[in-house]
Design a protein around this motif. Structure first.
Motif, mmCIF file in Angstrom:
data_model
loop_
_atom_site.group_PDB
_atom_site.id
_atom_site.type_symbol
_atom_site.label_atom_id
_atom_site.label_comp_id
_atom_site.label_asym_id
_atom_site.label_seq_id
_atom_site.Cartn_x
_atom_site.Cartn_y
_atom_site.Cartn_z
ATOM 1 N N ALA A 1 -8.456 -1.804 -24.251
ATOM 2 C CA ALA A 1 -9.066 -1.710 -23.108
ATOM 3 C C ALA A 1 -8.531 -2.866 -21.943
ATOM 4 N N ALA A 2 -8.444 -2.105 -20.705
ATOM 5 C CA ALA A 2 -7.973 -2.960 -19.446
ATOM 6 C C ALA A 2 -9.416 -3.965 -19.332
ATOM 7 N N PRO A 3 -8.828 -5.280 -19.252
ATOM 8 C CA PRO A 3 -9.855 -6.395 -19.066
ATOM 9 C C PRO A 3 -10.414 -6.200 -17.746
ATOM 10 N N HIS A 4 -9.968 -5.471 -16.916
ATOM 11 C CA HIS A 4 -10.699 -5.212 -15.406
ATOM 12 C C HIS A 4 -10.063 -3.907 -14.747
ATOM 13 N N VAL A 5 -11.013 -3.356 -14.068
ATOM 14 C CA VAL A 5 -10.569 -2.091 -13.368
ATOM 15 C C VAL A 5 -11.265 -2.287 -12.113
ATOM 16 N N ILE A 6 -10.376 -1.796 -11.307
ATOM 17 C CA ILE A 6 -10.996 -1.676 -9.847
ATOM 18 C C ILE A 6 -11.311 -0.092 -9.731
ATOM 19 N N LYS A 7 -12.550 0.213 -9.665
ATOM 20 C CA LYS A 7 -12.765 1.536 -9.376
ATOM 21 C C LYS A 7 -12.449 2.279 -8.041
ATOM 22 N N SER A 8 -12.011 3.532 -8.234
ATOM 23 C CA SER A 8 -11.579 4.123 -6.983
ATOM 24 C C SER A 8 -12.892 4.404 -6.100
ATOM 25 N N VAL A 9 -12.802 4.586 -4.711
ATOM 26 C CA VAL A 9 -13.889 4.599 -4.055
ATOM 27 C C VAL A 9 -14.005 5.961 -3.487
ATOM 28 N N GLU A 10 -15.134 6.711 -3.875
ATOM 29 C CA GLU A 10 -15.279 8.279 -3.412
ATOM 30 C C GLU A 10 -15.475 8.176 -2.082
ATOM 31 N N GLY A 11 -14.856 9.185 -1.173
ATOM 32 C CA GLY A 11 -15.052 8.982 0.183
ATOM 33 C C GLY A 11 -14.387 7.928 1.054
ATOM 34 N N LEU A 12 -13.344 7.221 0.374
ATOM 35 C CA LEU A 12 -12.549 6.215 0.853
ATOM 36 C C LEU A 12 -12.122 6.615 2.354
ATOM 37 N N ALA A 13 -12.583 5.872 3.404
ATOM 38 C CA ALA A 13 -11.972 6.213 4.840
ATOM 39 C C ALA A 13 -11.626 5.069 5.548
ATOM 40 N N ARG A 14 -11.535 3.930 4.999
ATOM 41 C CA ARG A 14 -10.890 2.907 5.802
ATOM 42 C C ARG A 14 -10.752 1.720 4.896
ATOM 43 N N SER B 1 6.372 6.797 3.734
ATOM 44 C CA SER B 1 6.481 6.144 2.369
ATOM 45 C C SER B 1 5.055 5.339 2.374
ATOM 46 N N VAL B 2 4.629 4.985 3.329
ATOM 47 C CA VAL B 2 3.156 4.190 3.230
ATOM 48 C C VAL B 2 2.272 5.080 2.638
ATOM 49 N N LEU B 3 2.031 6.335 3.554
ATOM 50 C CA LEU B 3 1.190 7.637 3.014
ATOM 51 C C LEU B 3 1.451 7.731 1.683
ATOM 52 N N GLU B 4 2.747 7.950 1.051
ATOM 53 C CA GLU B 4 2.690 8.167 -0.512
ATOM 54 C C GLU B 4 2.150 7.064 -1.060
ATOM 55 N N LYS B 5 2.193 5.719 -0.742
ATOM 56 C CA LYS B 5 1.890 4.598 -1.603
ATOM 57 C C LYS B 5 0.333 4.569 -1.499
ATOM 58 N N LEU B 6 -0.505 5.061 -0.601
ATOM 59 C CA LEU B 6 -1.935 5.133 -0.436
ATOM 60 C C LEU B 6 -2.535 5.867 -1.494
ATOM 61 N N GLU B 7 -1.793 6.656 -2.074
ATOM 62 C CA GLU B 7 -2.229 7.460 -3.204
ATOM 63 C C GLU B 7 -2.817 6.541 -4.300
ATOM 64 N N VAL B 8 -2.311 5.393 -4.272
ATOM 65 C CA VAL B 8 -2.690 4.543 -5.539
ATOM 66 C C VAL B 8 -4.321 4.502 -5.305
ATOM 67 N N PHE B 9 -4.941 4.605 -4.258
ATOM 68 C CA PHE B 9 -6.329 4.359 -4.211
ATOM 69 C C PHE B 9 -7.277 5.567 -4.693
ATOM 70 N N ASN B 10 -6.530 6.841 -4.922
ATOM 71 C CA ASN B 10 -7.186 7.998 -5.169
ATOM 72 C C ASN B 10 -7.521 7.951 -6.829
ATOM 73 N N SER B 11 -7.165 6.799 -7.595
ATOM 74 C CA SER B 11 -7.843 6.585 -8.883
ATOM 75 C C SER B 11 -8.031 5.287 -9.225
ATOM 76 N N ASP B 12 -8.542 5.124 -10.531
ATOM 77 C CA ASP B 12 -8.845 3.667 -10.706
ATOM 78 C C ASP B 12 -7.542 2.800 -10.811
ATOM 79 N N ILE B 13 -7.678 1.446 -10.597
ATOM 80 C CA ILE B 13 -6.470 0.591 -10.854
ATOM 81 C C ILE B 13 -6.923 -0.281 -11.719
ATOM 82 N N ARG B 14 -6.282 -0.142 -12.858
ATOM 83 C CA ARG B 14 -6.577 -0.964 -14.197
ATOM 84 C C ARG B 14 -5.553 -2.028 -14.231
ATOM 85 N N THR B 15 -5.914 -2.956 -15.000
ATOM 86 C CA THR B 15 -5.267 -4.224 -15.225
ATOM 87 C C THR B 15 -4.500 -4.495 -16.752
ATOM 88 N N ASP B 16 -3.440 -5.220 -16.691
ATOM 89 C CA ASP B 16 -2.823 -5.539 -18.113
ATOM 90 C C ASP B 16 -3.773 -6.274 -18.902
#
Length: 433
Positions: free
Chosen positions: A31-44, A80-95
């Motif tokens: 299990a990931a020790p920490h998860v940054i949950k994605s934000v539904e309706g992320l606008a800024r 390239s930045v627009l592509e990388k912003l897609e990382v915020f469409n899902s949860d960010i897990r940690t090692d």
């Protein structure tokens, strides 16, 4: 086998079956020790970044047209930045990696940390907030991982977030204009009070008023550059200060039913561009500027004088031998330095060269400065109806090319060295092999 033994074996097998059916499966995932949950309706997304003299706030906002930068400048974002912003469409897990709190500075989570705040469209407070530090590559796999600081604890995220630390200029889109080159049917180029209008009928590009033939390679380079125009940087200087108000050059181009208007300028060794109606002032490369900032000398077809080889009767070449070729019937002979028959195939190459002499480029220079006021070398071409003299001047500084002009024209141009060699043959160059 005795009946009791069979019963004992049956009971044992039954117990084994119950054991395997009821035991918990071994844990295969950590299990990931920490998860940054994605934000539904992320606008800024707000990025607070350290500077030597304070902090910098970078704001990315999402609208119906997609993500854009709104601070510190209003600008589209790089693809390239627009592509990388897609990382915020899902949860960010940690090692599952223990990181000592006293090593945060080593991982870029100290004074150099970039604070990331995620907002919804109706939220005044951040839905998520964390710090971004150093990005590393995992040994053997090469996977990118970024160290983050969340709830004042350090983690290593299973994502590459280094783009959030890039300079503002690298986040911004450098695309000035893009279109399909086939859609461009006409354009007008204004250089001060001088106007050049070109259109493209089926036969190819030509001046609207047919005042002069155009150099197809130059127009093709113009079209290629215009339809895929990118910047090398940005300028914060006022438009008037960089020669864009009023513009030194102004392009009005028609693409199907739409138009593009682009202003261009040069200040010192720098080149600038601006799409009219867009406040952004871009810096462009010298190559792109040279391709777009056309004038009469660049646009003019580089064949300054053309002959039909069938009309040529004699040629007096330059060079020490001062070879003179003369045509009698269909045969060429030499008149000077001696009269003799020559190899007819070898003559053809020299005829082709003189009939369509191409300039490397035209230049605005003084005759006396380039050895053309009293030239020591010349080539004389006599046709059935007239005579034309090609004047050959001094070498172009820094090269073996030479300055040249047709005596009856004002145009001064640069002749390549290999062409000069063809116009200064020796008598032996025409002899039978």
């Amino acid at each position: 086998m005795k009946k009791g033994t069979l019963i004992a074996i049956g009971v044992l097998l039954g117990l084994l079956a119950v054991f395997f059916l009821t035991r918990e499966s071994p844990q295969t995932k950590v299990a990931a020790p920490h998860v940054i949950k994605s934000v539904e309706g992320l606008a800024r997304i707000e990025l607070t970044r350290p500077l030597e003299d304070g902090k910098e706030l970078v704001v990315l906002e999402k609208s119906d047209d997609g993500w854009q930068m709104t601070k510190p400048v209003e600008s589209p974002l790089a693809a390239s930045v627009l592509e990388k912003l897609e990382v915020f469409n899902s949860d960010i897990r940690t090692d599952d990696l223990r990181i000592s709190a006293d090593k945060v500075a080593e991982y870029g989570l100290g004074e150099d940390v970039v604070t990331v705040a995620l907002f919804t469209s109706d939220g005044s407070a951040a839905a998520r907030e964390f710090g971004v530090g150093q990005t590393v590559s995992v040994e053997n796999t090469g996977a990118k991982r970024t160290f983050i600081l969340s709830n004042e604890k350090p983690y290593r995220a299973q994502a590459a977030l280094d783009f959030l630390k890039e300079p503002v200029a690298d986040l911004r889109s450098k695309e000035i204009f893009r279109s399909e080159r086939e859609l461009l049917t006409e354009f007008v180029l204004n250089k001060g009070e001088t106007r050049f209008a070109l259109r493209k009928p089926e036969s190819g590009w030509e001046m609207e008023d047919k005042s002069m033939p155009v150099e197809n390679s130059v127009v093709s380079s113009f079209v290629n550059t215009l339809t895929n125009l990118n910047a090398v940087g940005f300028s914060d200087r006022p438009a008037a200060e960089v020669g864009l108000e009023p513009p030194q050059y102004l392009i009005n181009a028609k693409f199907g039913d739409s138009f593009a208007r682009i202003a261009l300028s040069q200040v010192g060794d720098e080149y600038f561009a601006q799409r009219l109606g867009n406040p952004t002032i871009y810096k462009i490369s010298k190559f792109n500027a040279d391709s777009l900032m056309l004038d009469e000398l660049k646009l003019r077809n580089r064949v300054a004088q053309e002959f039909d080889t069938k009309d040529i009767k004699t040629i007096e070449f330059a060079g020490e031998d001062r070879v003179v070729l003369s045509k009698s019937g269909e045969e060429w002979t030499t008149l000077r330095p001696e009269r003799k028959s020559v190899n007819q195939d070898k003559v053809k190459g020299h005829l082709t060269t003189i009939s369509r002499l191409r300039a490397s480029r035209f230049e605005n220079v003084e005759l006396g400065d380039v050895g053309l006021s009293r030239p020591e070398k010349s080539v004389i071409v006599r046709t059935n109806s007239d005579a034309f003299e090609l004047l050959i001047g001094s070498e172009v500084e820094g090269s073996e090319d030479v300055w040249a002009k047709w005596k009856h024209q004002d145009l001064i141009w640069v002749m390549p060295k290999f062409v000069l060699d063809k116009l200064a043959p020796k008598i032996g160059d025409f002899e039978e092999s």
